[in-house]
Design a protein around this motif. Sequence first.
Motif, mmCIF file in Angstrom:
data_model
loop_
_atom_site.group_PDB
_atom_site.id
_atom_site.type_symbol
_atom_site.label_atom_id
_atom_site.label_comp_id
_atom_site.label_asym_id
_atom_site.label_seq_id
_atom_site.Cartn_x
_atom_site.Cartn_y
_atom_site.Cartn_z
ATOM 1 N N HIS A 120 0.844 -1.204 0.000
ATOM 2 C CA HIS A 120 0.000 0.000 0.000
ATOM 3 C C HIS A 120 0.876 1.251 0.000
ATOM 4 O O HIS A 120 1.866 1.327 0.723
ATOM 5 C CB HIS A 120 -0.898 -0.016 1.242
ATOM 6 N N GLY A 121 0.474 2.260 -0.764
ATOM 7 C CA GLY A 121 1.200 3.529 -0.782
ATOM 8 C C GLY A 121 1.171 4.232 0.558
ATOM 9 O O GLY A 121 0.260 4.037 1.376
ATOM 10 N N ALA A 122 2.182 5.082 0.786
ATOM 11 C CA ALA A 122 2.295 5.811 2.047
ATOM 12 C C ALA A 122 1.067 6.672 2.294
ATOM 13 O O ALA A 122 0.380 7.111 1.366
ATOM 14 C CB ALA A 122 3.550 6.677 2.035
ATOM 15 N N ARG A 123 0.812 6.932 3.554
ATOM 16 C CA ARG A 123 -0.371 7.702 3.946
ATOM 17 C C ARG A 123 -0.060 9.175 4.163
ATOM 18 O O ARG A 123 -0.907 9.933 4.634
ATOM 19 C CB ARG A 123 -0.989 7.081 5.191
ATOM 20 N N SER A 124 1.167 9.590 3.804
ATOM 21 C CA SER A 124 1.570 10.987 3.911
ATOM 22 C C SER A 124 2.523 11.312 2.767
ATOM 23 O O SER A 124 3.263 10.442 2.290
ATOM 24 C CB SER A 124 2.263 11.240 5.256
ATOM 25 N N THR A 125 2.528 12.559 2.333
ATOM 26 C CA THR A 125 3.466 13.000 1.294
ATOM 27 C C THR A 125 4.814 13.423 1.879
ATOM 28 O O THR A 125 5.720 13.765 1.118
ATOM 29 C CB THR A 125 2.885 14.183 0.508
ATOM 30 N N ALA A 126 4.954 13.385 3.191
ATOM 31 C CA ALA A 126 6.200 13.828 3.827
ATOM 32 C C ALA A 126 7.389 13.016 3.300
ATOM 33 O O ALA A 126 7.362 11.779 3.311
ATOM 34 C CB ALA A 126 6.096 13.680 5.343
ATOM 35 N N GLY A 184 -3.071 3.984 -2.621
ATOM 36 C CA GLY A 184 -3.480 4.975 -1.616
ATOM 37 C C GLY A 184 -3.932 6.273 -2.260
ATOM 38 O O GLY A 184 -3.573 7.362 -1.818
ATOM 39 N N GLY A 185 -4.759 6.166 -3.300
ATOM 40 C CA GLY A 185 -5.090 7.320 -4.130
ATOM 41 C C GLY A 185 -5.791 8.449 -3.426
ATOM 42 O O GLY A 185 -5.694 9.604 -3.857
ATOM 43 N N SER A 186 -6.524 8.180 -2.352
ATOM 44 C CA SER A 186 -7.238 9.261 -1.677
ATOM 45 C C SER A 186 -6.279 10.324 -1.154
ATOM 46 O O SER A 186 -6.632 11.502 -1.075
ATOM 47 C CB SER A 186 -8.082 8.697 -0.534
ATOM 48 N N LEU A 187 -5.063 9.937 -0.788
ATOM 49 C CA LEU A 187 -4.061 10.905 -0.340
ATOM 50 C C LEU A 187 -3.851 11.979 -1.397
ATOM 51 O O LEU A 187 -3.816 13.177 -1.100
ATOM 52 C CB LEU A 187 -2.745 10.181 -0.052
ATOM 53 N N ALA A 251 -12.256 6.170 -9.211
ATOM 54 C CA ALA A 251 -12.454 7.511 -8.654
ATOM 55 C C ALA A 251 -11.364 8.475 -9.115
ATOM 56 O O ALA A 251 -10.253 8.083 -9.446
ATOM 57 C CB ALA A 251 -12.462 7.440 -7.128
ATOM 58 N N GLY A 252 -11.712 9.754 -9.143
ATOM 59 C CA GLY A 252 -10.712 10.787 -9.374
ATOM 60 C C GLY A 252 -10.435 11.055 -10.837
ATOM 61 O O GLY A 252 -10.698 10.238 -11.714
#
Length: 286
Positions: A120-126, A184-187, A251-252
């Motif tokens: 899964h992709g990270a949950r933050s862009t940091a 993790g596209g919603s990020l 979505a998106g």
Amino acid sequence: MQRDGDDGPQSRSLLRRALAPVGMLQLLLAQSMQPACAAGAEWPSRPVSPNRDPQLDVEAFGAVADNRTDNKHAIAKALAACAASHGCTLTFPGPGIYVSGPIALVSNLTLVVAEGATLHGARSTAGWPVLPWPEWPSKPNGNSPVGGGQLGPYMEPNGSFVGWFRGYNVSDVTVTGGGTLDGGGSLWRNLCARGANQCPALPQRPYMLHFEGMERVHLSNLRVQNSGFWTVHFQYSAEILVEKLSVYNPAGGNADGIDIDSSRNALVRESTWDVGDDMLCVKSGK
């Protein structure tokens, strides 16, 4: 913004389903063209056996499938060990969810996401790297098997977030296993609700799977879902085989399924799509 003649998400969903037979026709045409394109040889050339040695388990490098820990450093260590061995099979055994920031693939790699496991992709862009140019059109690349593109009028003033699961100028890569890749596209959609390229103060969203300047790449037996931008993008690459892939990204904006861009010898077969934009695109660059 709703476009003229667009009756909204329900209409687009119906259209996607109505066009599904067209996608199947495209796949059948690709298979029927196989002998001509291959000049009598097997095309694309089959990847190296997925059972590459040594056999590595990502959890031996500290990765945990707890749906919380960012495993990017553990995965990077595992991939470095693979490169040092001149190739390997790297397995995400699961069950569970391995969260990670951007992942850079290496040559001579079989990456197995086992059934019941999700990467899964990270949950933050940091800490997410930003390239000073957009990822399309490509930065000139002398190592590309097809030939690099030229930077042109599509420059993003703030660059582009690097692709999440990416291979740049590497070869002989197989990704398989029966598991799931989730971007993790919603990020990314929450960063800019107006669309992928409509927030000029932000870098361009990352491609989910981005393969540039690659040779002999094989994606099979996976569910690929929830990208914030294009889902699977092949660019300036050669000898591409995609089979038994389920692509889900409804979505998106700009939620393309598979884009094959400025590449050669590509075959897509036995795959399904449910996406919010182009299903399967073949293009020659911007």
